[in-house]
Scaffold this motif. Structure first.
Motif, mmCIF file in Angstrom:
data_model
loop_
_atom_site.group_PDB
_atom_site.id
_atom_site.type_symbol
_atom_site.label_atom_id
_atom_site.label_comp_id
_atom_site.label_asym_id
_atom_site.label_seq_id
_atom_site.Cartn_x
_atom_site.Cartn_y
_atom_site.Cartn_z
ATOM 1 N N LEU A 191 -9.210 -5.900 2.957
ATOM 2 C CA LEU A 191 -9.051 -4.719 2.102
ATOM 3 C C LEU A 191 -7.639 -4.603 1.556
ATOM 4 C CD1 LEU A 191 -11.055 -2.012 4.089
ATOM 5 C CD2 LEU A 191 -11.410 -2.572 1.678
ATOM 6 N N TYR A 192 -6.660 -4.878 2.380
ATOM 7 C CA TYR A 192 -5.267 -4.666 1.991
ATOM 8 C C TYR A 192 -4.715 -5.849 1.204
ATOM 9 C CZ TYR A 192 -5.185 -0.728 5.252
ATOM 10 O OH TYR A 192 -5.448 0.455 5.887
ATOM 11 N N ASP A 193 -3.705 -5.572 0.402
ATOM 12 C CA ASP A 193 -2.988 -6.605 -0.328
ATOM 13 C C ASP A 193 -1.902 -7.162 0.586
ATOM 14 O OD1 ASP A 193 -0.955 -7.893 -1.909
ATOM 15 O OD2 ASP A 193 -1.897 -7.044 -3.687
ATOM 16 N N THR A 194 -2.056 -8.417 0.994
ATOM 17 C CA THR A 194 -1.069 -9.031 1.876
ATOM 18 C C THR A 194 -0.082 -9.911 1.121
ATOM 19 O OG1 THR A 194 -2.585 -10.872 2.299
ATOM 20 C CG2 THR A 194 -2.633 -9.026 3.854
ATOM 21 N N ILE A 195 -0.283 -10.079 -0.189
ATOM 22 C CA ILE A 195 0.585 -10.970 -0.967
ATOM 23 C C ILE A 195 1.855 -10.270 -1.411
ATOM 24 C CG2 ILE A 195 0.728 -12.325 -3.100
ATOM 25 C CD1 ILE A 195 -2.302 -12.776 -2.808
ATOM 26 N N GLY A 196 1.754 -8.978 -1.710
ATOM 27 C CA GLY A 196 2.910 -8.255 -2.213
ATOM 28 C C GLY A 196 3.026 -8.372 -3.722
ATOM 29 N N ARG A 197 4.161 -7.934 -4.248
ATOM 30 C CA ARG A 197 4.346 -7.964 -5.701
ATOM 31 C C ARG A 197 4.296 -9.396 -6.216
ATOM 32 N NH1 ARG A 197 9.244 -5.719 -6.157
ATOM 33 N NH2 ARG A 197 8.456 -3.580 -6.341
ATOM 34 N N ALA A 198 3.545 -9.583 -7.316
ATOM 35 C CA ALA A 198 3.405 -10.910 -7.913
ATOM 36 C C ALA A 198 3.408 -10.776 -9.428
ATOM 37 C CB ALA A 198 2.131 -11.591 -7.433
ATOM 38 N N TYR A 199 3.765 -11.857 -10.088
ATOM 39 C CA TYR A 199 3.905 -11.852 -11.545
ATOM 40 C C TYR A 199 3.067 -12.981 -12.150
ATOM 41 C CZ TYR A 199 8.159 -9.586 -9.803
ATOM 42 O OH TYR A 199 9.040 -8.793 -9.118
ATOM 43 N N VAL B 3 1.890 -10.789 -20.190
ATOM 44 C CA VAL B 3 2.548 -10.839 -18.887
ATOM 45 C C VAL B 3 1.965 -9.733 -18.035
ATOM 46 C CG1 VAL B 3 4.708 -11.815 -19.752
ATOM 47 C CG2 VAL B 3 4.428 -9.336 -19.646
ATOM 48 N N GLY B 4 1.979 -9.932 -16.728
ATOM 49 C CA GLY B 4 1.427 -8.918 -15.841
ATOM 50 C C GLY B 4 2.113 -8.910 -14.494
ATOM 51 N N VAL B 5 1.976 -7.796 -13.807
ATOM 52 C CA VAL B 5 2.518 -7.624 -12.458
ATOM 53 C C VAL B 5 1.424 -7.011 -11.599
ATOM 54 C CG1 VAL B 5 4.330 -6.639 -11.023
ATOM 55 C CG2 VAL B 5 4.819 -7.204 -13.418
ATOM 56 N N THR B 6 1.130 -7.623 -10.477
ATOM 57 C CA THR B 6 0.187 -7.051 -9.521
ATOM 58 C C THR B 6 0.959 -6.447 -8.355
ATOM 59 O OG1 THR B 6 -0.064 -9.187 -8.401
ATOM 60 C CG2 THR B 6 -1.642 -8.674 -10.142
ATOM 61 N N ASN B 7 0.400 -5.382 -7.790
ATOM 62 C CA ASN B 7 1.067 -4.644 -6.713
ATOM 63 C C ASN B 7 2.480 -4.269 -7.133
ATOM 64 O OD1 ASN B 7 1.789 -3.448 -4.306
ATOM 65 N ND2 ASN B 7 1.256 -5.204 -3.021
ATOM 66 N N VAL B 8 2.542 -3.508 -8.216
ATOM 67 C CA VAL B 8 3.808 -3.189 -8.872
ATOM 68 C C VAL B 8 4.827 -2.608 -7.898
ATOM 69 C CG1 VAL B 8 4.888 -1.748 -10.645
ATOM 70 C CG2 VAL B 8 2.693 -2.863 -11.099
ATOM 71 N N PHE B 9 4.394 -1.737 -7.017
ATOM 72 C CA PHE B 9 5.322 -1.051 -6.111
ATOM 73 C C PHE B 9 5.491 -1.790 -4.780
ATOM 74 C CE2 PHE B 9 3.518 2.274 -8.899
ATOM 75 C CZ PHE B 9 4.685 2.630 -9.549
ATOM 76 N N ASP B 10 4.971 -3.031 -4.718
ATOM 77 C CA ASP B 10 5.192 -3.906 -3.571
ATOM 78 C C ASP B 10 4.767 -3.249 -2.258
ATOM 79 O OD1 ASP B 10 5.912 -6.338 -2.502
ATOM 80 O OD2 ASP B 10 8.006 -5.788 -2.192
ATOM 81 N N ARG B 11 3.547 -2.708 -2.259
ATOM 82 C CA ARG B 11 3.030 -2.064 -1.050
ATOM 83 C C ARG B 11 2.624 -3.110 -0.030
ATOM 84 N NH1 ARG B 11 4.973 2.933 -1.933
ATOM 85 N NH2 ARG B 11 4.005 3.988 -3.712
ATOM 86 N N ASN B 12 3.171 -2.999 1.165
ATOM 87 C CA ASN B 12 2.794 -3.887 2.259
ATOM 88 C C ASN B 12 1.592 -3.326 3.003
ATOM 89 O OD1 ASN B 12 4.740 -5.866 1.938
ATOM 90 N ND2 ASN B 12 6.249 -4.755 3.165
ATOM 91 N N PRO B 13 0.807 -4.180 3.641
ATOM 92 C CA PRO B 13 -0.251 -3.667 4.515
ATOM 93 C C PRO B 13 0.382 -3.043 5.751
ATOM 94 C CG PRO B 13 -0.064 -6.027 4.754
ATOM 95 C CD PRO B 13 0.853 -5.646 3.634
ATOM 96 N N PRO B 14 -0.369 -2.210 6.456
ATOM 97 C CA PRO B 14 0.186 -1.636 7.693
ATOM 98 C C PRO B 14 0.423 -2.735 8.714
ATOM 99 C CG PRO B 14 -2.162 -1.196 7.527
ATOM 100 C CD PRO B 14 -1.752 -1.776 6.215
ATOM 101 N N VAL B 15 1.370 -2.493 9.599
ATOM 102 C CA VAL B 15 1.748 -3.524 10.565
ATOM 103 C C VAL B 15 0.585 -3.914 11.467
ATOM 104 C CG1 VAL B 15 4.171 -2.872 10.585
ATOM 105 C CG2 VAL B 15 2.597 -1.743 12.161
ATOM 106 N N ASN B 16 -0.358 -3.017 11.683
ATOM 107 C CA ASN B 16 -1.442 -3.328 12.601
ATOM 108 C C ASN B 16 -2.537 -4.172 11.970
ATOM 109 O OD1 ASN B 16 -1.471 -0.807 11.262
ATOM 110 N ND2 ASN B 16 -3.255 -0.117 12.396
ATOM 111 N N VAL B 17 -2.381 -4.608 10.718
ATOM 112 C CA VAL B 17 -3.335 -5.575 10.168
ATOM 113 C C VAL B 17 -2.621 -6.832 9.695
ATOM 114 C CG1 VAL B 17 -4.985 -3.816 9.453
ATOM 115 C CG2 VAL B 17 -3.294 -4.615 7.816
ATOM 116 N N PHE B 18 -1.341 -6.965 9.976
ATOM 117 C CA PHE B 18 -0.647 -8.206 9.632
ATOM 118 C C PHE B 18 -1.392 -9.372 10.276
ATOM 119 C CE2 PHE B 18 3.978 -6.676 8.817
ATOM 120 C CZ PHE B 18 3.567 -6.199 7.586
ATOM 121 N N GLY B 19 -1.719 -10.357 9.467
ATOM 122 C CA GLY B 19 -2.382 -11.533 9.994
ATOM 123 C C GLY B 19 -3.838 -11.313 10.327
ATOM 124 N N ASN B 20 -4.370 -10.107 10.073
ATOM 125 C CA ASN B 20 -5.754 -9.809 10.412
ATOM 126 C C ASN B 20 -6.679 -10.482 9.419
ATOM 127 O OD1 ASN B 20 -8.205 -8.623 11.098
ATOM 128 N ND2 ASN B 20 -7.245 -6.676 11.615
#
Length: 964
Positions: A948-956, A924-941
């Motif tokens: 570069l940024y993880d836009t998916i969030g925590r996943a299992y 079993v695995g977890v990616t982006n364990v701490f659920d880091r969001n990208p900065p607001v100024n790259v949302f949808g970029n």
């Protein structure tokens, strides 16, 4: 036949392959004979030399199958972009920002471009995945079939051929596989319901008394699409100029562009920035003054207002599916002669949706006073005049691409001993890529214009298209009479208010156009090798030589739908194109141990390589490389290389034709921009010479139409690379190693097209006046004085240079009752400098530390094994980046708030357990364990920054490997 062979045979038979298997069981003497075959040699990575006593001086980073499995990646491209040496130019989340590239993950080493990074499979070329280009989509390589990935940094053109200007990404796949394995994995995200799946079946076995081996792998992976709104809701941000000054901006929430809206907006009078004269339509079709509740600026941005939210149609991940079938086989004719084959077939199905068609600026929709949908209230505002409605036609359907790619490849070869120490390897390699792209909801523009030019039929009182009543009428949007194709069967529609477009009308004026592409690659060649050419003096060892010949032919053809070619649709008018080239090459590589077991010299090895090429398009080229590897003792080793590289222009750059494009500029002839010229007096004089009034103020009007295109007169790019490195393996600290490598790359005669903005700037900033190529490549409207057309073609005009340091470290040690293994890879970029015009030193642009160019990028891997348990922790980091250019920041460090994209630190974990008795591993695995969001100024970029940024969030994810 033993049980394992029976199971392997069952797997192969299920996959449709039935090898001829001898029923005789080999005796121990036969097995011993197989184990001492002369064909089993070790090739030094980064070199074609196969002498185990020769150490290559080329810096190399290796990603093993264990490293890959520790991440839970279902597509190898997702993982490679996290490596420090590779840029995030094409990720699954941002590959769709160009037409026809969605789902393609080409590698970009050192941020110098995917066309300058050579991708190999088992040391051999692979067919490209985009029309006109040789860049390889690495996702076609199945994850479970990879033994290791070697990232070879430092110019490698002399060893591996053109395109290796920045280096090589070499995939080493499994071979001589025996047994069977089933791998299944399923994952889901915490936000947005984004699911991923993988299933892989691999089987292999020996036959003919172990003289032969055959192995086959079938792998399928897929993922759902992920919409911005499902992941982040309805957040929207926009930079707005603040009252602090003309160059100061800040990022505001609940903000957007007010010059275009979903329901339509227009203005009366001459200025669209006069907010008192701006109007919008409500969903019921009524009209009112546009609401402005917060800050606004003259660039068309506002907060807490009636504005556009582009994030409502942003897609963070496309729907993607891949099915790969791979097979390898080998047969030893004798202990010294072997035949081998590799075959692969991959089917990719990817679908994305993005923005709808729209009208803004100079392409806003013209509505006449007699339009049937004009209400009395709107008529009073129009006062007998036309209005120009800027509208984002979400209700007309989002445009999209539904793409299917089929990539196949076959390698046939033989290797063995010629005589004595001379060995050979010869092979032919054929690859083919076929693509069918459906352009969804592709608006036929003249049909749309016919539909919105609606009037009442005097005879019936019904609303009809004007062209239905009078086929000779002039359409107000085109200024011409519409063709019968554009008007026959016309269905009228209103555009007043979000949701106003008649679905039947949308079905009539939208269409699906089809673009097909085909790439082929043929490579044939061979090498001769001698690893005991002669003995070097002083018992240093034997010299080695590899020489070879190679012929390669690349072809590309793209056939664009006639509707698109003619420019009748909203899609860019991209012409059909095609071309081919071939290259004949000869190469030689030599390596010799100069000294061994001397004072301060445990070993000293010299190697050199040269390649001579003859291109059917650009003529003769030559490349070279030399290097030194000096082991002072068992603790310290120094290495260095110097190389010359070339990249011949690809088919798209040479023969891609000219296609419609759109550009965004800041008009330098605006009165407020005159003072920003290199010489304001020169700029002012040139603007006057172009007929632009001194008080001219450009009105933001969206994009400017133009053309971009190929140039058959291009010549090869030239690269120079040198590296210097240190390798530490201290004997007092077993299982520890540290590498430090400095690299420096300079590229000249780089192929580039002048940006639309630079074209306009260089026109008016030329001290010699307006009689220059840049002024010839842009035109202005004689009445409004706005730039209305820009032309840019590929040219050998640029240069690029970059330098940095790669750091690698590994350490294994006991920890409690288990074993701990650490691995670190980091890259520090010292400089990344562009010269858009290599003959003009003053044009230097320092990109390092700006958007898409982080100064630091690092990955850290930790694995702890305890009995049947395995614990993995993977972390990835990159440093912050400026949102503006370095030059802008130096002149005004507070111009934009926030001024930087923040750094990112993402952690992934995985836990696995092996049930040894039944051959099963569960994890079993977890990616982006701490659920880091990208900065607001790259949302949808969808740019490199967004990649570069993880836009998916925590996943299992959860999976099993079953070996049987």
């Amino acid at each position: 036949m033993n049980v394992r062979n029976l199971l392997s045979l069952a797997c192969l038979t299920a996959l449709g392959i039935t090898p001829a298997i001898s029923q005789d069981i080999p005796d121990s003497n036969q097995l011993a004979k197989k184990q001492t075959t002369q064909l089993e040699v070790v090739t030094v990575t980064g070199s074609r030399i196969s002498n185990p006593n020769v150490i290559s001086p080329t810096p190399i980073t290796v990603l093993t199958t264990a490293d890959i499995k520790a991440t839970g990646a279902v597509n190898i491209g997702d993982l490679l972009t996290t490596m420090p040496q590779l840029a995030s130019t094409f990720t699954m989340g941002n590959s769709g920002r160009y037409i026809g590239t969605v789902g393609v993950q080409s590698q970009d080493l050192r941020n110098l471009g995917t066309s300058r990074t050579l991708v190999l499979v088992n040391g051999r070329r692979y067919v490209g995945s985009s029309a006109g280009d040789t860049a390889v989509d690495v996702n076609v390589i199945p994850v479970d079939w990879i033994e290791r990935v070697e990232v070879i940094t430092g110019g490698a053109s002399a060893v591996y051929g053109a395109d290796a200007v920045t280096g090589v990404v070499n995939f080493i796949l499994k071979k001589n596989y025996k047994g069977a394995n089933l791998h299944v994995q399923y994952g889901t995200s915490e936000h947005g319901g984004f699911d991923k799946r993988l299933i892989s079946l691999t089987g292999g076995m020996n036959f003919a008394q172990d003289s032969g081996n055959i192995a086959v792998s079938v792998e399928h992976s897929d993922q759902d699409s992920l919409e911005f709104r499902d992941r982040f809701g309805h957040q929207s941000y926009r930079a707005i100029k603040t009252p602090n000054g003309p160059t100061d901006t800040a990022l505001f929430p609940n903000a957007g562009q007010y010059t275009i809206t979903d329901g339509g907006t227009f203005f009366t009078g001459k200025s669209q920035t006069n907010l008192a004269n701006r109007y919008v339509f409500d969903p019921d079709g009524s009209v009112r003054h546009q609401r402005f509740g917060g800050l606004t600026d003259n660039a068309g941005s506002c907060q807490d207002c009636d504005r556009l939210d582009v994030n409502q149609v942003a897609q963070l991940q496309p729907r993607y599916g891949r099915t790969s079938v791979n097979a390898v086989g080998s047969f030893d004719i004798t202990p010294e002669q072997r035949l081998y084959a590799e075959g692969s077939y991959t089917h990719i199905d990817v679908k994305k949706f993005g923005q709808p068609a729209f009208g803004s600026g100079g392409s806003a929709y013209v509505i006449t006073p007699d339009n049937a949908y004009v209400t009395p209230g709107l008529a009073a505002i129009m006062n007998g005049n036309d209005i120009n409605v800027a509208r984002f036609d979400v209700d007309g359907g989002r445009r999209g691409e539904d793409t299917k790619r089929n990539i196949s490849r076959l390698v046939l070869g033989a290797n063995g001993v010629i005589t004595g120490d001379w060995e050979y390897d010869g092979n032919v390699n054929y690859g083919e890529m076929k693509e069918t792209r459906l352009n969804l909801n592709n608006r036929i523009n003249d049909r749309f214009y016919a539909s919105i030019d609606a009037v009442r039929d005097p005879a019936t009182g019904n609303i009809v298209c004007r062209s239905t009543l009078d086929p000779s009428s002039i359409n107000p949007n085109t200024g011409d009479v519409l063709s019968s194709f554009a008007s026959q069967g016309c269905i009228p529609t209103s555009i007043f208010g979000a949701g106003a477009i008649n679905p039947a009308a949308a079905r009539w004026y939208n269409t699906t156009t089809t673009t097909t592409s085909k790439l082929t690659q043929f490579v044939g060649g061979g090498t001769v090798t001698n690893n005991n050419l002669f003995q070097m003096p002083g018992d240093a060892g034997s010299a080695s030589l590899v020489a070879g010949l190679e012929f390669r032919r690349e072809t590309s053809r793209q056939d664009t739908d006639p509707l698109d070619v003619s420019g009748q649709t909203f899609l860019n008018a991209i012409p059909s194109s095609g071309g081919a080239y071939d290259v004949k090459e000869g190469f030689v590589e030599f390596a010799a141990p100069l000294l061994a077991d001397k004072f301060l010299v445990k070993s000293l090895t010299f190697d050199a390589a040269a390649r001579f090429s003859d291109y059917s398009t650009s003529g003769h080229t030559k490349t070279w490389r030399w290097g030194l590897d000096w082991a002072i003792d068992s603790n310290v080793r120094l290495r260095g290389t110097m190389s010359s590289a070339v990249r011949a222009p690809n088919i798209g750059e040479l023969f891609g034709g000219q296609s419609e494009n759109f550009f965004t500029i800041t008009d330098p002839c605006s009165a407020i921009q005159i003072k920003n010229g290199k010489d304001p007096k020169v700029r002012a004089a040139n603007c006057t010479a172009l007929g632009v009034p001194a008080d001219f103020q450009s009105v933001p009007g969206g994009t400017i139409r133009g053309i971009s295109g190929s140039n058959p007169a291009l010549k090869p790019e030239l690269g120079r690379t040198w590296t210097a490195g240190l390798v530490l393996t201290p004997q007092f600290l077993p299982d520890f190693g540290l590498t430090l490598d400095y690299w420096n790359i300079k590229l000249t005669d780089a192929i580039a097209a002048v940006s639309g903005n630079d074209t306009v700037l260089r026109c008016v900033d030329s001290p010699s006046g307006i009689n220059n190529i840049y002024c010839q490549n842009n035109t202005r409207d004689p009445v409004t004085h706005e730039v209305n057309f820009i032309k840019n073609l590929n040219q050998n005009i640029a240069s690029l240079s970059t330098s940095g340091v790669d750091i690698g470290a590994y350490y294994s040690h006991d920890l409690g009752a288990g074993r701990m293994r650490w691995g670190l890879d980091a890259t520090k970029v010292i400089a990344f400098t562009e010269h858009p015009f290599q003959d003009d030193p003053s044009s230097a642009i320092e990109d390092n530390g700006t958007a898409g160019f982080p100064k630091w990028k690092t990955t850290l891997r930790a694995t702890y094994t305890l009995s049947d348990w395995t614990f993995n922790w993977n972390a990835r980091y990159f440093s912050h980046m400026l949102r503006v250019s370095n030059e802008s920041y130096k002149s005004n460090p507070t111009s934009t708030t926030p001024i930087r994209y923040p750094s990112s630190f993402i952690n992934d974990v995985k836990v696995g357990y092996v049930f040894k008795d039944i051959g099963l591993q569960a994890y079993v695995g977890v990616t982006n364990v701490f659920d880091r969001n990208p900065p607001v100024n790259v949302f949808g970029n969808s740019s490199e920054v967004g990649g570069l940024y993880d836009t998916i969030g925590r996943a299992y994810y959860v999976g099993v490997n079953y070996t049987f």
